[in-house]
Design a protein around this motif. Structure first.
Motif, short mmCIF file in Angstrom:
data_model
loop_
_atom_site.label_atom_id
_atom_site.label_comp_id
_atom_site.label_asym_id
_atom_site.label_seq_id
_atom_site.Cartn_x
_atom_site.Cartn_y
_atom_site.Cartn_z
N VAL A 310 9.46 -17.71 -113.71
CA VAL A 310 10.61 -16.90 -113.32
C VAL A 310 10.25 -15.42 -113.49
CG1 VAL A 310 12.98 -16.27 -113.84
CG2 VAL A 310 12.29 -18.68 -113.91
N ARG A 346 4.16 -6.93 -93.90
CA ARG A 346 4.13 -7.75 -95.12
C ARG A 346 3.85 -9.22 -94.79
NH1 ARG A 346 6.30 -5.68 -99.70
NH2 ARG A 346 7.74 -7.37 -100.18
N ALA A 347 4.33 -9.67 -93.64
CA ALA A 347 4.06 -11.05 -93.23
C ALA A 347 2.57 -11.23 -92.94
CB ALA A 347 4.89 -11.41 -92.00
N PHE A 350 0.07 -10.06 -96.48
CA PHE A 350 0.06 -10.94 -97.67
C PHE A 350 -0.30 -12.37 -97.29
CE2 PHE A 350 3.68 -8.11 -99.40
CZ PHE A 350 2.83 -7.37 -100.21
N ASN A 352 -0.14 -16.62 -98.13
CA ASN A 352 1.02 -17.49 -98.35
C ASN A 352 1.46 -17.58 -99.81
OD1 ASN A 352 1.38 -18.07 -95.68
ND2 ASN A 352 0.05 -19.87 -95.71
N LYS A 355 3.35 -14.42 -100.68
CA LYS A 355 4.68 -14.37 -100.04
C LYS A 355 5.64 -15.32 -100.76
CE LYS A 355 2.80 -14.55 -95.77
NZ LYS A 355 2.61 -14.48 -94.33
N LYS A 356 5.11 -16.48 -101.12
CA LYS A 356 5.96 -17.46 -101.82
C LYS A 356 6.49 -16.88 -103.14
CE LYS A 356 4.16 -21.19 -103.84
NZ LYS A 356 3.37 -22.42 -103.87
N ILE A 358 6.73 -13.67 -104.02
CA ILE A 358 7.65 -12.56 -103.78
C ILE A 358 9.04 -13.11 -103.45
CG2 ILE A 358 8.25 -10.66 -102.20
CD1 ILE A 358 5.24 -10.10 -101.93
N MET A 359 9.09 -14.13 -102.61
CA MET A 359 10.40 -14.69 -102.22
C MET A 359 11.07 -15.38 -103.41
SD MET A 359 10.19 -15.91 -98.27
CE MET A 359 8.60 -16.64 -98.20
N LEU A 360 10.26 -16.05 -104.23
CA LEU A 360 10.81 -16.69 -105.43
C LEU A 360 11.45 -15.65 -106.35
CD1 LEU A 360 10.97 -19.37 -107.04
CD2 LEU A 360 8.78 -18.76 -108.07
N THR A 362 12.45 -12.63 -105.51
CA THR A 362 13.59 -12.02 -104.82
C THR A 362 14.82 -12.92 -104.97
OG1 THR A 362 12.07 -11.06 -103.21
CG2 THR A 362 14.39 -11.13 -102.58
N TYR A 363 14.60 -14.22 -104.82
CA TYR A 363 15.71 -15.18 -104.97
C TYR A 363 16.27 -15.14 -106.39
CZ TYR A 363 18.00 -19.77 -105.34
OH TYR A 363 18.90 -20.78 -105.55
N PRO A 417 0.93 -27.33 -105.90
CA PRO A 417 0.77 -26.07 -106.62
C PRO A 417 1.24 -26.14 -108.08
CG PRO A 417 2.43 -25.87 -104.87
CD PRO A 417 1.76 -27.20 -104.70
N LEU A 418 2.23 -26.98 -108.37
CA LEU A 418 2.72 -27.06 -109.75
C LEU A 418 1.62 -27.52 -110.70
CD1 LEU A 418 6.34 -28.48 -109.67
CD2 LEU A 418 5.57 -26.32 -110.65
N VAL B 13 16.57 -14.68 -98.15
CA VAL B 13 15.60 -14.18 -99.13
C VAL B 13 14.45 -13.47 -98.41
CG1 VAL B 13 13.85 -14.93 -100.81
CG2 VAL B 13 16.17 -15.82 -100.96
N LEU B 33 9.73 -23.57 -102.44
CA LEU B 33 10.57 -22.85 -103.42
C LEU B 33 11.39 -23.84 -104.24
CD1 LEU B 33 11.82 -19.74 -101.38
CD2 LEU B 33 9.93 -19.87 -102.98
#
Lengths: 485, 97
Positions: A310, A346-347, A350, A352, A355-356, A358-360, A362-363, A417-418, B13, B33
């Motif tokens: 987080v 930015r698309a 950066f 993938n 980007k993932k 950054i979006m995480l 941002t969310y 990825p986890l 987002v 996500l």
């Protein structure tokens, strides 16, 4: 001549005594890189200035002028750390053409100490990854077995030292990015205390977690380099004003009476049995050296990776907002207006994974979610720190494995990825709490891959970490093992 | 915390993050996500004392103070040398509207 087995300390001593020239040391490194790096891909580029600087240093020594504490040492720098006049990409297409105006403070201090920057090493893009598979400049390989990853994000910095291309390197560590690749490649890597080393010129991933540190072939080498790069810097207001002890002076002090805590949560489910055995054997070595071993509990350890995933993306989403196509080299052309230019640059710039994240972030920071994610994670971070504070009331060091498994195969975690994130399970807590930690080699798996031991200390007690690691390395030879090239 | 994340949220987002996300990648991004959010959802299980303060930085030091002294900053041409477009004095960007 081949100097590829010299330690940093030996390079510096042999240069000072006149046994070798800086030119010969640099030529040897460049030759090794030319021969072996096409298959390893640990470097993004070498420096054209390395040889002229070495020649100037030879003249300086011949003239009897005073030499810096790292005189003659060729050193590789992770490509997320700025080098004036030498491209610095952070492994990203976004910064493919970026030429920094200034050296990072760490680089400035290395150069002032007469070390020679040999080149820039490959890394996961913006340090986001644990395998160096996520670089715009291709995958780096583990020199012990090219089918395996070197770890990450400082994978190039670990790989080049393990393969004998350079005696030492500089990495950065946000969740384990120095220690995990050090462990996977069989080298020694130190993450200093948060604030010990200036972050000025380090391309930020997560500012409250990032720290620069050395990767080398021994704890003694890490002590030598840490002495040079430590210290307050007016350009980084989070850098600490604490005194810098003489890390080399205490290396040879005996360990008798040193209290080492074994965190029981580090030996629970998920730990590879060979790593368990190697770490237990290392504990016995330290016991024989006079250390007192006790089991401790750090109950919030299991939540560290969740808190990290987080906090780090939240900070990254803010830090990486600066890459917008205006100031830093990459821009998508042929757009209709400014907003489209931002979004397409930015698309395109950066990868993938970046980007993932950054979006995480941002969310997690967006309206309505802040309390549930960022605030909660920051409170759990406090609990993790308190676990450390409590532990250090009764022990001087915390010992455990650096990683749950040895290096994994290239592509092994591409669909999961986890599983990759969990490679940092034992390392992220040190970043969350700010304490220093070191990874040292302590074994080789049946598949011939290195195993790492992690030691963690109180904030600003790198001296005890380095002393203990050095004493261990005086008793064992794991750190001297080299991959068969 | 919500473990699932729908298409609309992902698109929102991406807009907030200023990242152009093609429609063909929205579902895959939502899945990725959601996977991470499900994992970090375990933070809910941590019971916290009522008075616990968040720890935002890895240092407890606050208010780093220094003298306000003039020193040379980076020269304009050096800064602009990394810009994709400039007129030698300012950054240049496409039309705002």
């Amino acid at each position: 001549m081949d100097f590829s087995n010299l330690t940093a300390t030996q390079c510096v001593n042999q240069f000072a005594s006149g046994e070798v020239t800086a030119t010969a040391l640099v030529q040897s490194c460049l030759h090794q890189i030319q021969q072996n790096d096409p298959s390893l891909n640990s470097f993004i580029r070498t420096s054209d200035s390395a040889l002229p600087i070495a020649q100037a240093l030879d003249i300086k020594r011949a003239a009897g002028k005073p030499l810096g504490p790292l005189a003659g040492l060729p050193i590789a720098i992770k490509d997320g750390i700025c080098t004036a006049g030498l491209k610095t990409t952070a492994g990203s297409r976004m910064l493919e053409e970026f030429v920094p105006v200034d050296d990072a403070t760490t680089v400035k201090r290395l150069v002032e100490a007469d070390a020679i920057v040999i080149g820039k090493t490959n890394m996961d893009e913006f340090a986001m990854g644990s395998s160096t598979e996520h670089s715009h400049f291709g995958i780096s390989k583990n020199p012990w077995n090219h089918q395996y990853v070197p770890g990450g994000s400082s994978g190039g910095s670990a790989s080049c030292v393990a393969a004998g291309l350079t005696p030492a390197s500089i990495g950065s560590d946000t969740g384990g990015s120095i220690r995990q690749p050090a462990s996977f490649c069989g080298v020694t890597g130190l993450k200093p205390t948060y604030g010990r080393v200036s972050r000025f010129g380090l391309i930020a991933f997560a500012s409250s977690l990032d720290q620069i540190g050395p990767m080398a072939r021994s704890a003694e080498d890490c002590a030598l380099i840490t002495s040079v790069i430590s210290g307050h810097d007016p350009k980084d207001s989070t850098s600490a004003k604490n005194d810098i002890p003489d890390f080399l002076a205490t290396l040879n002090q005996p360990l008798k009476g040193l209290r080492i805590g074994i965190c029981k949560q580090h030996f629970e489910e998920g730990l590879d049995s060979e790593i368990n055995d190697s770490v237990k054997a290392a504990i016995q070595v330290l016991k024989n050296l006079g250390a007192v071993i006790t089991e401790i509990s750090m109950p919030h350890t299991p939540y560290a990776v969740a808190a990290y995933y987080v906090i780090a993306p939240c900070e990254a989403s803010s830090n990486l907002a600066r890459f917008d196509g205006v100031r830093y080299t990459h821009r998508t052309e042929g757009v209709k207006d400014l907003a489209e230019m931002y979004c397409q640059t930015r698309a395109e710039g950066f990868g993938n994974e970046v980007k993932k994240r950054i979006m995480l972030g941002t969310y997690a920071l967006s309206s309505g979610y802040y309390d549930a994610y960022y605030l909660k994670a920051s409170k759990v971070r406090r609990m993790i720190k308190q676990d450390y504070d409590t532990a250090f009331e009764s022990v001087d060091l915390i010992l455990g494995p650096t990683t749950p498994t040895p290096a994994f195969q290239i592509g092994e975690h591409s669909q999961n990825p986890l599983a990759m994130y969990l490679a940092d399970i034992y390392t992220v807590s040190a970043n969350l709490s700010g304490v220093p930690a070191i990874s040292i080699p302590c074994g080789i798996s049946n598949r011939g891959l290195p195993i790492g031991l992690q030691l963690q200390a109180r904030s600003f007690d790198e001296a005890t970490l380095l002393q203990t690691a050095h004493q261990f390395q005086m008793e064992t030879d794991w750190h001297t093992r080299r991959p068969n090239q | 915390m919500s473990d699932s994340i729908d298409r609309e949220t992902v698109e929102q987002v991406a807009r907030l993050a200023c990242i152009d996300l093609p429609a063909s990648r929205v579902d895959e991004t939502a899945k990725q996500l959601a996977e991470i959010l499900e994992y970090v959802g375990q933070l809910e299980q941590v019971s916290l004392p009522d008075d616990v303060e968040p720890f935002f930085g890895a240092t407890e030091s606050v208010n780093a103070i220094r003298k306000d002294e003039l020193s040379p900053s980076v020269a304009r041409p050096d800064i602009l040398s990394n810009a994709p477009d400039s007129d030698g004095e300012f950054y240049q960007v496409p039309p705002v509207f």
